[in-house]
Design a protein around this motif. Sequence first.
Motif, PDB file in Angstrom:
ATOM      1  N   GLY A  25       0.941  -1.231   0.046  1.00  0.00           N
ATOM      2  CA  GLY A  25      -0.019  -0.006  -0.045  1.00  0.00           C
ATOM      3  C   GLY A  25       0.933   1.238   0.094  1.00  0.00           C
ATOM      4  N   GLU A  26       0.205   2.284  -0.019  1.00  0.00           N
ATOM      5  CA  GLU A  26       0.853   3.710  -0.207  1.00  0.00           C
ATOM      6  C   GLU A  26       0.594   4.373   1.165  1.00  0.00           C
ATOM      7  N   ALA A  27       1.819   4.851   1.515  1.00  0.00           N
ATOM      8  CA  ALA A  27       1.938   5.595   3.049  1.00  0.00           C
ATOM      9  C   ALA A  27       2.824   6.575   3.021  1.00  0.00           C
ATOM     10  N   LYS A  28       2.558   7.678   3.938  1.00  0.00           N
ATOM     11  CA  LYS A  28       3.650   8.395   4.375  1.00  0.00           C
ATOM     12  C   LYS A  28       4.736   7.927   5.144  1.00  0.00           C
ATOM     13  N   LEU A  29       5.933   7.973   4.705  1.00  0.00           N
ATOM     14  CA  LEU A  29       7.013   7.174   5.560  1.00  0.00           C
ATOM     15  C   LEU A  29       7.517   8.034   6.326  1.00  0.00           C
ATOM     16  N   ALA A  30       8.427   7.763   7.259  1.00  0.00           N
ATOM     17  CA  ALA A  30       9.160   8.378   8.648  1.00  0.00           C
ATOM     18  C   ALA A  30       9.809   9.628   8.007  1.00  0.00           C
ATOM     19  N   ARG A  31      10.455   9.359   7.013  1.00  0.00           N
ATOM     20  CA  ARG A  31      11.350  10.421   6.350  1.00  0.00           C
ATOM     21  C   ARG A  31      11.166  10.834   4.932  1.00  0.00           C
ATOM     22  N   GLU A  32      11.172  11.888   4.509  1.00  0.00           N
ATOM     23  CA  GLU A  32      10.786  12.437   3.186  1.00  0.00           C
ATOM     24  C   GLU A  32      11.482  11.609   2.022  1.00  0.00           C
ATOM     25  N   GLU A  33      12.792  11.274   2.289  1.00  0.00           N
ATOM     26  CA  GLU A  33      13.546  10.657   1.302  1.00  0.00           C
ATOM     27  C   GLU A  33      13.195   9.108   1.039  1.00  0.00           C
ATOM     28  N   LEU A  34      12.481   8.607   1.949  1.00  0.00           N
ATOM     29  CA  LEU A  34      12.200   7.056   1.906  1.00  0.00           C
ATOM     30  C   LEU A  34      11.062   6.974   0.933  1.00  0.00           C
ATOM     31  N   LYS A  35      11.178   5.802   0.166  1.00  0.00           N
ATOM     32  CA  LYS A  35      10.410   5.447  -0.857  1.00  0.00           C
ATOM     33  C   LYS A  35       9.972   4.012  -0.629  1.00  0.00           C
ATOM     34  N   VAL A  36      10.357   3.223   0.267  1.00  0.00           N
ATOM     35  CA  VAL A  36       9.769   1.908   0.473  1.00  0.00           C
ATOM     36  C   VAL A  36      10.190   1.584   2.111  1.00  0.00           C
ATOM     37  N   GLU A  37       8.979   0.925   2.602  1.00  0.00           N
ATOM     38  CA  GLU A  37       9.423   0.022   3.838  1.00  0.00           C
ATOM     39  C   GLU A  37       8.809  -1.307   3.519  1.00  0.00           C
ATOM     40  N   ILE A  38       9.575  -2.335   4.347  1.00  0.00           N
ATOM     41  CA  ILE A  38       9.217  -3.645   4.235  1.00  0.00           C
ATOM     42  C   ILE A  38       9.075  -4.240   5.463  1.00  0.00           C
ATOM     43  N   ILE A  39       7.781  -4.943   5.868  1.00  0.00           N
ATOM     44  CA  ILE A  39       7.885  -5.409   7.118  1.00  0.00           C
ATOM     45  C   ILE A  39       7.900  -7.052   7.003  1.00  0.00           C
ATOM     46  N   VAL A  40       8.533  -7.937   7.929  1.00  0.00           N
ATOM     47  CA  VAL A  40       8.265  -9.098   7.469  1.00  0.00           C
ATOM     48  C   VAL A  40       8.136 -10.120   8.628  1.00  0.00           C
TER      49      VAL A  40
END
Length: 112
Positions: free
Chosen positions: A93-108
């Motif tokens: 999904g799309e989300a506002k991430l913790a820092r502006e420069e971040l483009k992807v976060e993955i949780i496993v």
Amino acid sequence: MIERIDTGTRMSKIVKHNGVAYLCGQVGDGATVADQTRDCLKRVDALLEKAGSSREQMLQVIVWLADMADFTEMNAVWDAWVPEGFAPARACGEAKLAREELKVEIIVTAAC
């Protein structure tokens, strides 16, 4: 029994319970979503190993993208990384991430 690995005041990098490892969200460095995804997955590999698990034991993955327009680029890296026949259940999904420069976060979440 609950085992916490690399625990700080805010979070643990890994929490293990009943044969399942829950990894904290991973982000990566780089200018493009592909670069960040590759770096992020390298960090996931290291945490899976530390947890006594592997890519082949992933149960569920949640991917957050800063912009869903990057979905195809992220998937190109993801598809090359996931072992054939071992794809986990996955949501993206799309989300506002913790820092502006971040483009992807993955949780496993993975079996141990």
